[in-house]
Motif scaffolding. Structure first.
Motif, mmCIF file in Angstrom:
data_model
loop_
_atom_site.group_PDB
_atom_site.id
_atom_site.type_symbol
_atom_site.label_atom_id
_atom_site.label_comp_id
_atom_site.label_asym_id
_atom_site.label_seq_id
_atom_site.Cartn_x
_atom_site.Cartn_y
_atom_site.Cartn_z
ATOM 1 N N ARG A 198 0.830 -1.208 0.000
ATOM 2 C CA ARG A 198 0.000 0.000 0.000
ATOM 3 C C ARG A 198 0.867 1.262 0.000
ATOM 4 O O ARG A 198 1.939 1.289 0.602
ATOM 5 N N ASN A 256 1.398 5.412 0.978
ATOM 6 C CA ASN A 256 1.078 6.189 2.170
ATOM 7 C C ASN A 256 -0.360 6.683 2.144
ATOM 8 O O ASN A 256 -1.064 6.667 3.159
ATOM 9 N N THR A 257 -0.795 7.131 0.978
ATOM 10 C CA THR A 257 -2.167 7.644 0.856
ATOM 11 C C THR A 257 -3.182 6.546 1.132
ATOM 12 O O THR A 257 -4.181 6.756 1.839
ATOM 13 N N GLU A 258 -2.947 5.354 0.591
ATOM 14 C CA GLU A 258 -3.860 4.231 0.801
ATOM 15 C C GLU A 258 -3.879 3.802 2.270
ATOM 16 O O GLU A 258 -4.933 3.472 2.817
ATOM 17 N N ALA A 291 -3.281 5.768 4.823
ATOM 18 C CA ALA A 291 -4.002 6.821 5.544
ATOM 19 C C ALA A 291 -5.504 6.634 5.432
ATOM 20 O O ALA A 291 -6.243 6.756 6.419
ATOM 21 N N GLU A 292 -5.977 6.298 4.237
ATOM 22 C CA GLU A 292 -7.409 6.111 4.027
ATOM 23 C C GLU A 292 -7.922 4.879 4.761
ATOM 24 O O GLU A 292 -9.001 4.913 5.366
ATOM 25 N N GLU A 293 -7.155 3.796 4.738
ATOM 26 C CA GLU A 293 -7.601 2.542 5.340
ATOM 27 C C GLU A 293 -7.628 2.601 6.863
ATOM 28 O O GLU A 293 -8.498 2.010 7.508
ATOM 29 N N TYR A 338 -7.726 5.526 8.577
ATOM 30 C CA TYR A 338 -8.336 6.797 8.991
ATOM 31 C C TYR A 338 -7.313 7.678 9.713
ATOM 32 O O TYR A 338 -7.570 8.228 10.786
ATOM 33 N N SER A 368 -4.077 10.787 9.160
ATOM 34 C CA SER A 368 -3.579 11.819 8.265
ATOM 35 C C SER A 368 -2.312 11.306 7.583
ATOM 36 O O SER A 368 -1.645 10.392 8.086
ATOM 37 N N LEU A 369 -1.983 11.901 6.457
ATOM 38 C CA LEU A 369 -0.793 11.479 5.723
ATOM 39 C C LEU A 369 0.467 11.699 6.562
ATOM 40 O O LEU A 369 1.383 10.870 6.561
#
Length: 223
Positions: free
Chosen positions: A172, A174-176, A178-180, A182, A184-185
């Protein structure tokens, strides 16, 4: 305006090398500054051109891609240059050694142009990309075949760090992550930095290697 990522390509096959250069030069944020036909020439060009990212083939005359990687990105290099190893499925056995030599990641030669460009940009920012189609199979296979003792973390991992570790090992971004989770980046980056410190890893690739060597991730890339 952000400066383009300066790339050096090394491959002894003219068609492959020129093809990669053509694809990357078409990207507005990437500039191919050098091409080499063997590992020795590649190392010389790295030292004279100081590119932001290198693409090295594994098998090259005079000096192979693994040793070339070690010389420009190895553990004892003071100012390492990010290296992405380019390989084919029949060269699988070399990939693990290349990663150990200091490579940030690897791609298959048949990678699509978008993945190639993303890999270069990722390497330039320290978030190297490993071809997702082969990450689990290769690292699991070659980590388990080495039989090396696994270095224990210098400090216990927190539950959140373990969750981030599993997702990094699964390929994954970093963005993925962060989304998974919950998060922040910036928090994800903080956790990855902590993992590098605790696992004595220089980059994300070494975090992934540790996850496989420790048995935390199985051959399917699952925790």
């Amino acid at each position: 305006m952000t400066a383009p990522v300066r790339v050096l390509i090394a491959d002894d096959q003219d068609m492959v090398r020129v093809g990669l250069a053509t694809i990357l030069d078409a990207e507005p944020s990437i500039d191919v500054v050098g091409q080499a036909r063997d590992g020795l020439e590649a190392v010389q060009q790295v030292r004279s051109l100081r590119p932001d990212v290198c693409l090295f083939d594994v098998r090259m005359p005079n000096l192979d891609g693994i040793e070339a990687t070690r010389q420009v990105a190895g553990p004892h290099v003071e100012d390492p240059v990010p290296v992405i190893v380019i390989t084919t499925f029949d060269q699988d056995e070399y990939v693990y050694d290349a990663l150990r030599a200091g490579a940030r990641g690897f791609l298959l030669k048949d990678a699509d142009p978008d993945l190639l460009a993303r890999a270069v940009r990722s390497a330039a920012t320290g978030e190297a990309l490993i071809a997702p189609a082969v990450t689990a199979r290769l690292l699991a296979t070659f980590a388990s075949s080495r039989g090396e003792a696994v270095t224990e973390p210098v400090e216990p991992l927190t539950a959140r760090e373990e969750a981030v570790l599993d997702l990094v090992a699964a390929g994954r971004t970093n963005t993925e992550i962060a989304e998974e989770l919950y998060l922040s980046l910036s928090t994800v980056k903080t956790h990855i930095s902590a993992l590098m410190t605790k696992l004595s890893a220089r980059n994300r690739v070494e975090i992934v290697i540790w996850a496989y060597e420790s048995g935390r991730v199985d051959a399917r890339g699952h925790p």
